[in-house]
Write an enzyme that holds these catalytic residues in place. Structure first.
Site, PDB file in Angstrom:
ATOM      1  N   GLY A   1       0.544  -1.448  -0.351  1.00 36.70           N
ATOM      2  CA  GLY A   1       0.309   0.057  -0.380  1.00 36.70           C
ATOM      3  C   GLY A   1       1.184   1.550   0.083  1.00 36.70           C
ATOM      4  CB  SER A   2       4.057   2.552  -0.708  1.00 36.35           C
ATOM      5  OG  SER A   2       4.488   2.154  -2.474  1.00 36.35           O
ATOM      6  CG  ASN A   3       1.348   3.160  -5.110  1.00 40.81           C
ATOM      7  OD1 ASN A   3       2.005   4.715  -6.293  1.00 40.81           O
ATOM      8  ND2 ASN A   3       2.350   2.264  -5.832  1.00 40.81           N
TER       9      ASN A   3
ATOM     10  CE  LYS B   1     -11.848 -11.131 -12.704  1.00 40.62           C
ATOM     11  NZ  LYS B   1     -11.205 -11.257 -12.108  1.00 40.62           N
TER      12      LYS B   1
ATOM     13  CG  MET C   1      -1.401  -8.484  -6.385  1.00 35.67           C
ATOM     14  SD  MET C   1      -0.600  -6.998  -7.296  1.00 35.67           S
ATOM     15  CE  MET C   1       0.590  -8.623  -8.508  1.00 35.67           C
ATOM     16  NE  ARG C   2      -8.844 -11.401  -5.832  1.00 36.82           N
ATOM     17  CZ  ARG C   2      -8.883 -12.320  -5.488  1.00 36.82           C
ATOM     18  NH1 ARG C   2      -9.686 -13.324  -7.159  1.00 36.82           N
ATOM     19  NH2 ARG C   2      -8.608 -13.718  -4.957  1.00 36.82           N
ATOM     20  CG  LEU C   3      -7.377  -9.171 -15.224  1.00 42.59           C
ATOM     21  CD1 LEU C   3      -7.860 -10.380 -16.714  1.00 42.59           C
ATOM     22  CD2 LEU C   3      -6.650  -7.590 -15.503  1.00 42.59           C
TER      23      LEU C   3
ATOM     24  CG  ASN D   1      -3.662  -0.450 -12.662  1.00 39.05           C
ATOM     25  OD1 ASN D   1      -2.950  -0.688 -11.642  1.00 39.05           O
ATOM     26  ND2 ASN D   1      -3.484  -0.608 -13.594  1.00 39.05           N
TER      27      ASN D   1
ATOM     28  CG  HIS E   1       1.717  -1.382 -15.426  1.00 37.03           C
ATOM     29  ND1 HIS E   1       1.318  -3.196 -14.874  1.00 37.03           N
ATOM     30  CD2 HIS E   1       2.646  -1.540 -15.822  1.00 37.03           C
ATOM     31  CE1 HIS E   1       2.576  -3.569 -15.246  1.00 37.03           C
ATOM     32  NE2 HIS E   1       2.923  -2.940 -17.086  1.00 37.03           N
TER      33      HIS E   1
HETATM   34  C1  GRF Z   1       3.123  -0.675  -7.577  1.00 40.90           C
HETATM   35  O1  GRF Z   1       4.356  -1.086  -7.960  1.00 40.90           O
HETATM   36  C2  GRF Z   1       2.172  -0.971  -8.754  1.00 40.90           C
HETATM   37  O2  GRF Z   1       2.676   0.129  -9.367  1.00 40.90           O
HETATM   38  C3  GRF Z   1       1.853  -2.589  -8.905  1.00 40.90           C
HETATM   39  O3  GRF Z   1       1.936  -2.570  -7.658  1.00 40.90           O
HETATM   40  C4  GRF Z   1       2.368  -1.917  -6.943  1.00 40.90           C
HETATM   41  C5  GRF Z   1       1.801  -1.635  -5.364  1.00 40.90           C
HETATM   42  O4  GRF Z   1       2.799  -1.779  -4.134  1.00 40.90           O
HETATM   43  N1  GRF Z   1       0.050  -2.144  -9.762  1.00 40.90           N
HETATM   44  P1  GRF Z   1       1.992  -0.658  -3.187  1.00 40.90           P
HETATM   45  O5  GRF Z   1       1.213  -1.852  -2.719  1.00 40.90           O
HETATM   46  O6  GRF Z   1       1.792   0.289  -3.790  1.00 40.90           O
HETATM   47  O7  GRF Z   1       3.505  -0.376  -2.313  1.00 40.90           O
END
Ligand code: GRF
Length: 202
Positions: free
Chosen positions: A13-15, A67, A92-94, A109, A111
């Site tokens: 969850g750093s983002n 799903k 991590m899911r589509l 999203n 990426h």
């Molecule tokens: C990030 O590299 C993001 O681009 C990818 O998954 C990773 C998630 O990192 N989709 P975090 O959980 O946000 O730290």
């Protein structure tokens, strides 16, 4: 009017943290992370949400027959929280077609590669192994494909001769934490217009 944001996560969850921080420091205005939804019960992202008094919800995929049923529950959570924007931050899911249809051009999203190169899992490692000299990250709207939706922002980083794949991933992550909030800010301010697969910044 405040935009209620849901962040879907699976891991550290750093983002998510970068979005929360940029709302708290006033960079993103008129928005609130209303709920964090995880498909993994012990995702650290859920703890980050709790640390900021944000509702955290674990929806266990194994409780549902597939799903569609699982996402029906996720959509209930989004509805209950009056969500106007969904962020996938290490989810991590589509995403399935019903959820995409319900939030067309309102799911974003992040990426860790320059799309359309290196889609899918372990994108930084894929880029590293391929031997590219620049890589980067992409923020995009989510469509039915895997990492194929209209691109909002991209940022390049160099690949250095001395890099390990982890060094590259760290350099990319630093930029992710900048362009994801930037894209959210543009969305919330109504400055993104999607024309086919082109996103125009108005
Ligand atoms: C990030 O590299 C993001 O681009 C990818 O998954 C990773 C998630 O990192 N989709 P975090 O959980 O946000 O730290």
């Amino acid at each position: 009017m405040t935009t209620n944001i849901a962040v879907l996560v699976s891991g550290r969850g750093s983002n998510l943290q970068s979005i929360i921080d940029n709302i708290e420091n006033g960079y993103i205005k008129d928005a609130k992370v209303s709920v964090v939804v995880s498909d993994v019960g012990d995702a650290y992202a859920l703890e980050r949400a709790r640390n900021h008094g944000i509702t955290d919800v674990f929806v266990d995929p194994s409780d549902y027959s597939g799903k569609q049923e699982y996402e029906k529950e996720v959509m209930e959570v989004l509805k209950d929280n009056d969500v106007g924007l969904v962020l996938l931050a290490g989810y991590m899911r589509l995403v399935g077609k019903d959820l995409i249809a319900a939030y067309r051009n309102r799911i974003i999203n992040i990426h860790p590669a320059l799309l359309p190169s290196f889609k899918g899992l372990h994108a930084q490692q894929q880029a590293f192994d391929y031997g590219v000299k620049v890589s980067g990250c992409t923020v995009h709207f989510v469509d039915e494909g895997m990492d194929t939706g209209p691109i909002i922002i991209q940022k390049c980083v160099p690949v250095l001769d001395t890099d390990t794949a982890d060094d590259l991933a760290a350099r990319i992550l630093e930029q992710e934490h900048k362009i994801f909030p930037e894209a959210v800010k543009l969305f919330v301010e109504g400055k993104l217009k999607v024309e086919g697969r082109i996103v125009v910044h108005t």
